[in-house]
Structures are given as structure tokens and as C-alpha cells.
Scaffold this motif. Structure first.
Motif, PDB file in Angstrom:
ATOM      1  N   ALA A 178       0.878  -1.178   0.000  1.00 17.42           N
ATOM      2  CA  ALA A 178       0.000   0.000   0.000  1.00 17.42           C
ATOM      3  C   ALA A 178       0.909   1.219   0.000  1.00 17.42           C
ATOM      4  CB  ALA A 178      -0.934   0.000   1.198  1.00 17.42           C
ATOM      5  N   SER A 179       1.762   1.276  -0.997  1.00 20.37           N
ATOM      6  CA  SER A 179       2.768   2.327  -1.073  1.00 20.37           C
ATOM      7  C   SER A 179       2.965   2.728  -2.529  1.00 20.37           C
ATOM      8  CB  SER A 179       4.095   1.827  -0.470  1.00 20.37           C
ATOM      9  OG  SER A 179       5.005   2.887  -0.293  1.00 20.37           O
ATOM     10  N   ALA A 180       3.709   3.816  -2.727  1.00 25.44           N
ATOM     11  CA  ALA A 180       3.902   4.356  -4.073  1.00 25.44           C
ATOM     12  C   ALA A 180       5.273   3.986  -4.614  1.00 25.44           C
ATOM     13  CB  ALA A 180       3.756   5.881  -4.049  1.00 25.44           C
ATOM     14  N   TYR A 181       5.335   3.748  -5.943  1.00 21.77           N
ATOM     15  CA  TYR A 181       6.575   3.347  -6.595  1.00 21.77           C
ATOM     16  C   TYR A 181       6.748   4.113  -7.899  1.00 21.77           C
ATOM     17  CZ  TYR A 181       6.470  -0.267  -3.096  1.00 21.77           C
ATOM     18  OH  TYR A 181       6.435  -0.908  -1.884  1.00 21.77           O
ATOM     19  N   ARG A 182       8.019   4.476  -8.188  1.00 22.20           N
ATOM     20  CA  ARG A 182       8.342   5.264  -9.369  1.00 22.20           C
ATOM     21  C   ARG A 182       8.639   4.352 -10.549  1.00 22.20           C
ATOM     22  NH1 ARG A 182      11.193  10.459  -9.239  1.00 22.20           N
ATOM     23  NH2 ARG A 182      11.886   9.892  -7.141  1.00 22.20           N
ATOM     24  N   THR A 183       8.085   4.712 -11.705  1.00 22.97           N
ATOM     25  CA  THR A 183       8.317   3.928 -12.915  1.00 22.97           C
ATOM     26  C   THR A 183       9.515   4.478 -13.689  1.00 22.97           C
ATOM     27  OG1 THR A 183       6.849   5.289 -14.256  1.00 22.97           O
ATOM     28  CG2 THR A 183       5.846   3.436 -13.078  1.00 22.97           C
ATOM     29  N   ALA A 184       9.872   3.789 -14.775  1.00 22.48           N
ATOM     30  CA  ALA A 184      11.050   4.182 -15.549  1.00 22.48           C
ATOM     31  C   ALA A 184      10.911   5.557 -16.184  1.00 22.48           C
ATOM     32  CB  ALA A 184      11.324   3.133 -16.639  1.00 22.48           C
TER      33      ALA A 184
ATOM     34  N   ALA B  16       3.021   3.100 -18.807  1.00 22.80           N
ATOM     35  CA  ALA B  16       2.131   2.422 -19.757  1.00 22.80           C
ATOM     36  C   ALA B  16       2.333   0.912 -19.719  1.00 22.80           C
ATOM     37  CB  ALA B  16       2.371   2.952 -21.165  1.00 22.80           C
ATOM     38  N   GLU B  17       3.576   0.480 -19.612  1.00 23.85           N
ATOM     39  CA  GLU B  17       3.859  -0.962 -19.556  1.00 23.85           C
ATOM     40  C   GLU B  17       3.303  -1.570 -18.277  1.00 23.85           C
ATOM     41  OE1 GLU B  17       8.007  -1.688 -21.867  1.00 23.85           O
ATOM     42  OE2 GLU B  17       8.122  -0.281 -20.183  1.00 23.85           O
ATOM     43  N   TRP B  18       3.485  -0.866 -17.154  1.00 19.11           N
ATOM     44  CA  TRP B  18       2.987  -1.412 -15.892  1.00 19.11           C
ATOM     45  C   TRP B  18       1.463  -1.419 -15.840  1.00 19.11           C
ATOM     46  CZ3 TRP B  18       5.521  -4.678 -13.492  1.00 19.11           C
ATOM     47  CH2 TRP B  18       6.901  -4.573 -13.283  1.00 19.11           C
ATOM     48  N   ARG B  19       0.833  -0.419 -16.440  1.00 16.21           N
ATOM     49  CA  ARG B  19      -0.625  -0.415 -16.461  1.00 16.21           C
ATOM     50  C   ARG B  19      -1.146  -1.634 -17.210  1.00 16.21           C
ATOM     51  NH1 ARG B  19      -3.309   5.521 -16.808  1.00 16.21           N
ATOM     52  NH2 ARG B  19      -5.074   4.198 -16.311  1.00 16.21           N
ATOM     53  N   GLU B  20      -0.516  -1.956 -18.306  1.00 16.65           N
ATOM     54  CA  GLU B  20      -0.932  -3.125 -19.082  1.00 16.65           C
ATOM     55  C   GLU B  20      -0.780  -4.399 -18.265  1.00 16.65           C
ATOM     56  OE1 GLU B  20       0.135  -5.268 -23.369  1.00 16.65           O
ATOM     57  OE2 GLU B  20       0.920  -3.274 -22.897  1.00 16.65           O
ATOM     58  N   VAL B  21       0.344  -4.514 -17.566  1.00 15.17           N
ATOM     59  CA  VAL B  21       0.608  -5.706 -16.748  1.00 15.17           C
ATOM     60  C   VAL B  21      -0.397  -5.823 -15.599  1.00 15.17           C
ATOM     61  CG1 VAL B  21       2.255  -6.701 -15.108  1.00 15.17           C
ATOM     62  CG2 VAL B  21       3.059  -5.847 -17.317  1.00 15.17           C
ATOM     63  N   LEU B  22      -0.592  -4.748 -14.856  1.00 12.77           N
ATOM     64  CA  LEU B  22      -1.450  -4.783 -13.678  1.00 12.77           C
ATOM     65  C   LEU B  22      -2.916  -4.924 -14.059  1.00 12.77           C
ATOM     66  CD1 LEU B  22       0.324  -2.009 -11.561  1.00 12.77           C
ATOM     67  CD2 LEU B  22       0.536  -4.495 -11.323  1.00 12.77           C
ATOM     68  N   ASP B  23      -3.330  -4.274 -15.148  1.00 13.25           N
ATOM     69  CA  ASP B  23      -4.713  -4.418 -15.600  1.00 13.25           C
ATOM     70  C   ASP B  23      -4.999  -5.850 -16.033  1.00 13.25           C
ATOM     71  OD1 ASP B  23      -5.306  -1.774 -15.098  1.00 13.25           O
ATOM     72  OD2 ASP B  23      -5.008  -1.114 -17.177  1.00 13.25           O
ATOM     73  N   ALA B  24      -4.058  -6.457 -16.718  1.00 15.91           N
ATOM     74  CA  ALA B  24      -4.248  -7.833 -17.182  1.00 15.91           C
ATOM     75  C   ALA B  24      -4.422  -8.792 -16.006  1.00 15.91           C
ATOM     76  CB  ALA B  24      -3.069  -8.264 -18.047  1.00 15.91           C
ATOM     77  N   ALA B  25      -3.779  -8.489 -14.878  1.00 13.79           N
ATOM     78  CA  ALA B  25      -3.874  -9.337 -13.692  1.00 13.79           C
ATOM     79  C   ALA B  25      -5.063  -8.966 -12.807  1.00 13.79           C
ATOM     80  CB  ALA B  25      -2.584  -9.245 -12.882  1.00 13.79           C
TER      81      ALA B  25
END
Length: 289
Positions: free
Chosen positions: A126-132, A193-202
Motif C-alpha cells: 500500500a505504497s507508491a513506486y516510481r516507474t522508468a 504504460a507498460e505497468w498499467r498493461e501488466v497490472l490491468d491484465a492481472a
């Protein structure tokens, strides 16, 4: 105290610090009476860093909604009893309500929450993470037993599900700093954008820290009529944020330009049953503009 001129009237007013007590006389603003005084300013910061400034209006807006709720309740009461009422709200009360989970804990001897620390959070999931690409994702898993295995599979660390340090909620809390360090490196390896695709798919729950100008163009706002056009006669209508209160069976009054002084006086008085002669008499007596 003299009786009211009209016992059916509903009066409403707002104060900064309430109407009683040693600070009742002090001027109060959103950032002082709601944000700073309530503890929200102290809590919403990184540990060791300065307190965070609020978004202006973050206390004014809910206080206004509280006042609206009180007025509507008083009007309903009047329908039942025939009597008016006085409705009050305060910024300090709204701040206490916003922080009520922590305030209630403190009232019964609970330990006050510590300011956040990304490197050692209470819960790394339940924390925030920085993307590339320098964007921020916020994880929010309510059902960890179901979601954690899906999450580990999605981010490419399925083996972690077999690690006893990550096996259940208590162990994940105990090793939150270690998990956060791993997730920092993991999320920094791909773009938003890459992480959104991954997390949405799951099917995982997460949020994106959007900038205000980005949020203003969010398609969800128009799709849900949260941002709507102002009826100002423009060829390309200007947009504004609608109030959050909605009743499906009632059509809300569409927004228009702010009226000039007295622009709607005649229309309001006619709605109340005054004819032209009576309105002219009121104007002549300088009762209305």
C-alpha cells in the motif's frame, strides 16, 4: 434571546474553530483550521521531511457539503414539524471527521500513526513506486491472500510466493522495508504504460498519481458528467466541475455564468409569488437590488 422574525427560517453558518472554547474567536482558514490543526498536515508527509501543504479548498469543499447536508436535513425537519432551525459547521470539526480513524484511536489510548517512510512503510503493498518514465504508481491490495500471488506472477517474481518471509500478512509487514526495496527496483524497470498493461491484465488494484492538468482531461470526468459545459452561449462551451451530489430522478440546474448584482432578483421574487407591483414596491423601499 428574542424570537426569530420567521420561525420557519433555516439559518446556516460556518466557523473556523467552532462557536465555543478559547479559540472560537480566531479567524480560521482551510489550511489552518482544517489541515494543520487536525493532524492531517503532520501525518501526510515523509518522515523527517517538512509537513505537506494541502490542495487549497480540500477542507472548504467537504465543509460546504456538510453544511448542505445540514440544511437539507433542517428543511426535511421543517416539513415534518413546521419549524425552522439553525445549522452550523466548522472547519475544525470537518478536520476531526476527516482524521476520525486516527483521532478515535488516540481517544482510547492508541498510538498515533507515524509519518510515512517509503523505504520502510507499514505495508509495502500500500505504497507508491516510481516507474522508468518518472511516474508514480500506488498499490492498494485489500485481499492480499488472493492478490499477492497474482501480483508476484505479474511482476515476474512468482518464486517469492514460496518465501516464508512473504507468506502471509504479518510476515509481509515485518519485512516491509525489504519488499519495498525490491519493488522500487522492479517498478523502475518499466514505463507507466507498460505497468498499467501488466497490472490491468492481472486485475490488480492500483492508482496513478496524476497531475492536476492531466486529471482535468481524464476521460472518466466527461463520461460521468463530472466535468460539464457552462451554458454561456459560446460556440465552444467552456467546461466546469459539477457538484458531486447527484439524484438520478432529478435534473440538476445546468451551470451558467455568475450573475450580476440583482440580475435574478425579479425571477426569484416572482417564483415566491410577488407580482410586478409588489416587486416595484420592494425596489422603491430599497429592500432589494
Amino acid at each position: 434571546m428574542s424570537p426569530p422574525l420567521n420561525p420557519r427560517l433555516v439559518y446556516a453558518d460556518v466557523t473556523g474553530f467552532g462557536e465555543e472554547g478559547p479559540d472560537a474567536h480566531l479567524p480560521g482558514f482551510d489550511v489552518t483550521a482544517y489541515w494543520a490543526r487536525s493532524g492531517l498536515m503532520d501525518y501526510t508527509r515523509q518522515r523527517g521531511g517538512p509537513p505537506a501543504m494541502s490542495v487549497f479548498g480540500s477542507g472548504d469543499h467537504p465543509t460546504a457539503v456538510t453544511l448542505y447536508a445540514g440544511i437539507m436535513t433542517a428543511l426535511y425537519r421543517r416539513e415534518k414539524t413546521g419549524e425552522g432551525a439553525r445549522v452550523t459547521a466548522s472547519l475544525i470539526a470537518e478536520g476531526a471527521w476527516a482524521a476520525s480513524m486516527w483521532v478515535q484511536a488516540a481517544l482510547v489510548g492508541g498510538k498515533a500513526p507515524r509519518p510515512a517512510d517509503r523505504t520502510d512503510p507499514p505495508n509495502a503493498l500500500a505504497s507508491a513506486y516510481r516507474t522508468a518514465d518518472d511516474r508514480w504508481l500506488l498499490l492498494a491490495f485489500a485481499n492480499e491472500d488472493k492478490q499477492v500471488p497474482l501480483f508476484l506472477q505479474a511482476i515476474g517474481h512468482p518464486e517469492a510466493a514460496q518465501n516464508p518471509d512473504y507468506a502471509d500478512t504479518p510476515s509481509r509487514r515485518a519485512h516491509a522495508a525489504e519488499i519495498a526495496a525490491v519493488l522500487d527496483k522492479t517498478f523502475a524497470s518499466r514505463t507507466l504504460a507498460e505497468w498499467r498493461e501488466v497490472l490491468d491484465a492481472a486485475g490488480l488494484t492500483y492508482g496513478v498519481a496524476q497531475a492536476i492538468d492531466e486529471f482535468a482531461q481524464d476521460p472518466q470526468l466527461k463520461a460521468n458528467r463530472i466535468v460539464i459545459p457552462i451554458e454561456d452561449g459560446s460556440d465552444e462551451p467552456h467546461l466546469t466541475v459539477d457538484s458531486p451530489v447527484r439524484i438520478d430522478q432529478e435534473r440538476k440546474v445546468p451551470p451558467g455564468p455568475a450573475p450580476g448584482l440583482g440580475e435574478h432578483t425579479d425571477a426569484v421574487l416572482r417564483d415566491l409569488g410577488y407580482d410586478d407591483a409588489a416587486i416595484a414596491e420592494l425596489r422603491g423601499a430599497e429592500v432589494v437590488d
